[in-house]
Design an enzyme around this catalytic site. Structure first.
Site, PDB file in Angstrom:
ATOM      1  N   SER A  76      58.213  11.643  34.185  1.00  0.00           N
ATOM      2  CA  SER A  76      58.764  12.329  32.917  1.00  0.00           C
ATOM      3  C   SER A  76      57.439  12.148  32.086  1.00  0.00           C
ATOM      4  CB  SER A  76      59.263  11.311  32.033  1.00  0.00           C
ATOM      5  OG  SER A  76      59.651  11.626  30.395  1.00  0.00           O
ATOM      6  N   TYR A 132      61.187   4.165  25.525  1.00  0.00           N
ATOM      7  CA  TYR A 132      61.508   5.014  27.422  1.00  0.00           C
ATOM      8  C   TYR A 132      59.815   5.061  27.827  1.00  0.00           C
ATOM      9  CZ  TYR A 132      62.656   8.852  29.859  1.00  0.00           C
ATOM     10  OH  TYR A 132      62.936  10.065  31.189  1.00  0.00           O
TER      11      TYR A 132
HETATM   12  O1  NJP Z   1      69.745  13.170  33.120  1.00  0.00           O
HETATM   13  P1  NJP Z   1      71.813  12.569  33.577  1.00  0.00           P
HETATM   14  P2  NJP Z   1      68.747  13.688  33.646  1.00  0.00           P
HETATM   15  N1  NJP Z   1      72.155   3.923  39.106  1.00  0.00           N
HETATM   16  O2  NJP Z   1      72.104  11.319  32.460  1.00  0.00           O
HETATM   17  C1  NJP Z   1      72.233   7.720  36.946  1.00  0.00           C
HETATM   18  C2  NJP Z   1      64.297  11.711  33.521  1.00  0.00           C
HETATM   19  N2  NJP Z   1      63.724  12.975  32.879  1.00  0.00           N
HETATM   20  O3  NJP Z   1      69.012  14.740  35.255  1.00  0.00           O
HETATM   21  O4  NJP Z   1      75.438   5.808  37.827  1.00  0.00           O
HETATM   22  C3  NJP Z   1      71.953   4.999  39.716  1.00  0.00           C
HETATM   23  O5  NJP Z   1      72.570  14.421  34.344  1.00  0.00           O
HETATM   24  C4  NJP Z   1      73.145   8.700  36.055  1.00  0.00           C
HETATM   25  O6  NJP Z   1      74.515   8.556  36.991  1.00  0.00           O
HETATM   26  P3  NJP Z   1      75.806   7.477  37.277  1.00  0.00           P
HETATM   27  C5  NJP Z   1      65.491  11.095  33.315  1.00  0.00           C
HETATM   28  O7  NJP Z   1      64.190   9.867  32.778  1.00  0.00           O
HETATM   29  C6  NJP Z   1      65.081  14.044  31.962  1.00  0.00           C
HETATM   30  O8  NJP Z   1      68.012  14.079  32.467  1.00  0.00           O
HETATM   31  O9  NJP Z   1      76.821   8.212  38.023  1.00  0.00           O
HETATM   32  N3  NJP Z   1      72.309   5.730  39.035  1.00  0.00           N
HETATM   33  C7  NJP Z   1      72.794  10.529  36.209  1.00  0.00           C
HETATM   34  O10 NJP Z   1      73.592  10.750  37.386  1.00  0.00           O
HETATM   35  C8  NJP Z   1      65.809  10.243  34.868  1.00  0.00           C
HETATM   36  O11 NJP Z   1      65.029   9.955  35.580  1.00  0.00           O
HETATM   37  C9  NJP Z   1      64.450  14.581  30.588  1.00  0.00           C
HETATM   38  O12 NJP Z   1      76.011   7.275  35.338  1.00  0.00           O
HETATM   39  C10 NJP Z   1      71.690   6.076  37.667  1.00  0.00           C
HETATM   40  C11 NJP Z   1      71.392   9.739  36.415  1.00  0.00           C
HETATM   41  O13 NJP Z   1      71.250   9.324  36.625  1.00  0.00           O
HETATM   42  C12 NJP Z   1      66.130  12.001  35.743  1.00  0.00           C
HETATM   43  O14 NJP Z   1      64.997  13.088  34.790  1.00  0.00           O
HETATM   44  C13 NJP Z   1      63.093  14.653  30.452  1.00  0.00           C
HETATM   45  C14 NJP Z   1      72.079   4.726  36.969  1.00  0.00           C
HETATM   46  C15 NJP Z   1      70.746  11.011  34.991  1.00  0.00           C
HETATM   47  O15 NJP Z   1      71.617  12.098  34.623  1.00  0.00           O
HETATM   48  C16 NJP Z   1      67.125  12.495  35.518  1.00  0.00           C
HETATM   49  O16 NJP Z   1      67.748  12.698  33.835  1.00  0.00           O
HETATM   50  C17 NJP Z   1      62.430  13.651  31.199  1.00  0.00           C
HETATM   51  C18 NJP Z   1      71.927   3.363  38.145  1.00  0.00           C
HETATM   52  N4  NJP Z   1      72.260   1.964  37.037  1.00  0.00           N
HETATM   53  C19 NJP Z   1      62.722  13.085  32.671  1.00  0.00           C
HETATM   54  N5  NJP Z   1      72.330   4.800  35.632  1.00  0.00           N
HETATM   55  C20 NJP Z   1      65.874  15.116  30.351  1.00  0.00           C
HETATM   56  N6  NJP Z   1      66.616  15.464  30.365  1.00  0.00           N
HETATM   57  O17 NJP Z   1      64.667  15.808  29.535  1.00  0.00           O
HETATM   58  C21 NJP Z   1      71.852   6.018  35.285  1.00  0.00           C
HETATM   59  O18 NJP Z   1      61.316  14.578  30.642  1.00  0.00           O
HETATM   60  N7  NJP Z   1      72.091   6.621  36.903  1.00  0.00           N
END
Ligand code: NJP
Length: 237
Positions: free
Chosen positions: A130, A143
Site C-alpha cells: 500500500s 494499518y
Molecule cells: O479489498 P477487498 P481490496 N484470509 O476488501 C480477503 C490492499 N490495498 O481488493 O476472506 C483470506 O475487496 C477477502 O476475502 P474473504 C489491501 O490492504 C487496498 O482493496 O472472502 N482472505 C477479500 O477477497 C489488500 O491487501 C487499497 O473476506 C482474506 C480480500 O481479502 C489488497 O489491497 C489501498 C482474509 C480483500 O478484498 C486487496 O484489498 C491500498 C483472510 N483472513 C492497499 N481476510 C484500497 N482498496 O484502497 C480478508 O493501499 N481476505
C-alpha cells in the site's frame, strides 16, 4: 504444462480482478479466500479453481498448499484495514486483526508455497502492500505499521532469494474502490463513501493491469516496486 497462479483474497476487489487478468494471460488460476460461494462463481467464469483459505489460520494455509501440484505465481493480496484511530485511542483488537491478516497471513502463505515457487524454475511473488507502507498518517497507525511490516517482509525475501529462480514485486496502490473501506468501517457505507471525496479512485482492474504487466515480463526482469495512485491523490492519509 499449464502455469499455475495463486491469488489470495480473490473473492472481491483487486484479487478478483487479478484472477481474471491472469486467467486471460493463460494461467490456470487458483483463488483463495474465506467466502467460498463468491470464489466458486468467479472460478466458474475464468475456468480456475476455488479453494477456501483463511490466511490467519495455519491449518487452512497448510490444507490449501497441500493440494497445489505446482505454483508459478503467488499474488499476496489478502489483507485489509479495520478502523481509524489515534495511537492514544488504538483498539488492540483492530491492530491484531490487521497484523494477523496483512503480515502473518502473507508470511504463512509465502512460507508454505516458497518450495513450489522455487521448483517452478520461474517463480514470481507479487505482494500488494500500500502507499500506507511508504508513509505515516494520522489515525492510521494500525494499518500503516502492518503494511510497512508486510513490505519489509517482502523486501527481505527479495534479498534472501537472490540466486534462486524467483522474482519478487511489491505493488503499492493508493485509493482503489473495492470493499476495502466497507470492511474498514464495518459496513458503514456513508463513511466508506467519504474516503473518495475529492478524488476519482482507481478501480480494481487498474491494479490488476499492473500485475498482468509484471507477470508477462521475461524471466530475467525483476520489477522491484510499483506505486500506483489516482491522479489526484497526493498522499495516503
Ligand atoms: O479489498 P477487498 P481490496 N484470509 O476488501 C480477503 C490492499 N490495498 O481488493 O476472506 C483470506 O475487496 C477477502 O476475502 P474473504 C489491501 O490492504 C487496498 O482493496 O472472502 N482472505 C477479500 O477477497 C489488500 O491487501 C487499497 O473476506 C482474506 C480480500 O481479502 C489488497 O489491497 C489501498 C482474509 C480483500 O478484498 C486487496 O484489498 C491500498 C483472510 N483472513 C492497499 N481476510 C484500497 N482498496 O484502497 C480478508 O493501499 N481476505
Amino acid at each position: 504444462d499449464t502455469r499455475i497462479a495463486v491469488v489470495t483474497g480473490a473473492s472481491s476487489g483487486i484479487g478478483e480482478a487479478t484472477a481474471r487478468t491472469l486467467a486471460e494471460q493463460g494461467f490456470h488460476v487458483v483463488i483463495g479466500a474465506r467466502r467460498l460461494d463468491r470464489l466458486e462463481k468467479i472460478a466458474e467464469d475464468i475456468g480456475g479453481t476455488a479453494l477456501e483459505l483463511d490466511v490467519t489460520d495455519q491449518d487452512s494455509v497448510d490444507a490449501f498448499a497441500a493440494v497445489l501440484p505446482r505454483v508459478d505465481v503467488l499474488v499476496n493480496n489478502a489483507g485489509g484495514a479495520k478502523g481509524l484511530a489515534t495511537v492514544a485511542e488504538a483498539d488492540l483488537d483492530d491492530w491484531r486483526w490487521m497484523w494477523e491478516t496483512n503480515v502473518l497471513g502473507t508470511l504463512r502463505i509465502t512460507k508454505a508455497l516458497l518450495p513450489k515457487l522455487i521448483e517452478s524454475g520461474d517463480g514470481l511473488v507479487v505482494t500488494i502492500t500500500s502507499v500506507a507502507a511508504l508513509e505515516a498518517y494520522d489515525n492510521g497507525a494500525g494499518y500503516t505499521t502492518a503494511k510497512h511490516a508486510e513490505a519489509v517482509l517482502h523486501r527481505t525475501l527479495r534479498g534472501e532469494l537472490l540466486g534462486k529462480p524467483v522474482r519478487l514485486t511489491e505493488i503499492a496502490p493508493g485509493a482503489v474502490e473495492t470493499e476495502f473501506s466497507l470492511v474498514r468501517f464495518e459496513g458503514d457505507q456513508d463513511r466508506a463513501d467519504k474516503v473518495y471525496e475529492g478524488i476519482t479512485p482507481l478501480v480494481a482492474a487498474d491494479v490488476a493491469d499492473v500485475i498482468g504487466f509484471v507477470a508477462s515480463r521475461p524471466s530475467h526482469v525483476n520489477i522491484d516496486q510499483i506505486v500506483v495512485k489516482p491522479r489526484d491523490q497526493a498522499s495516503s492519509g
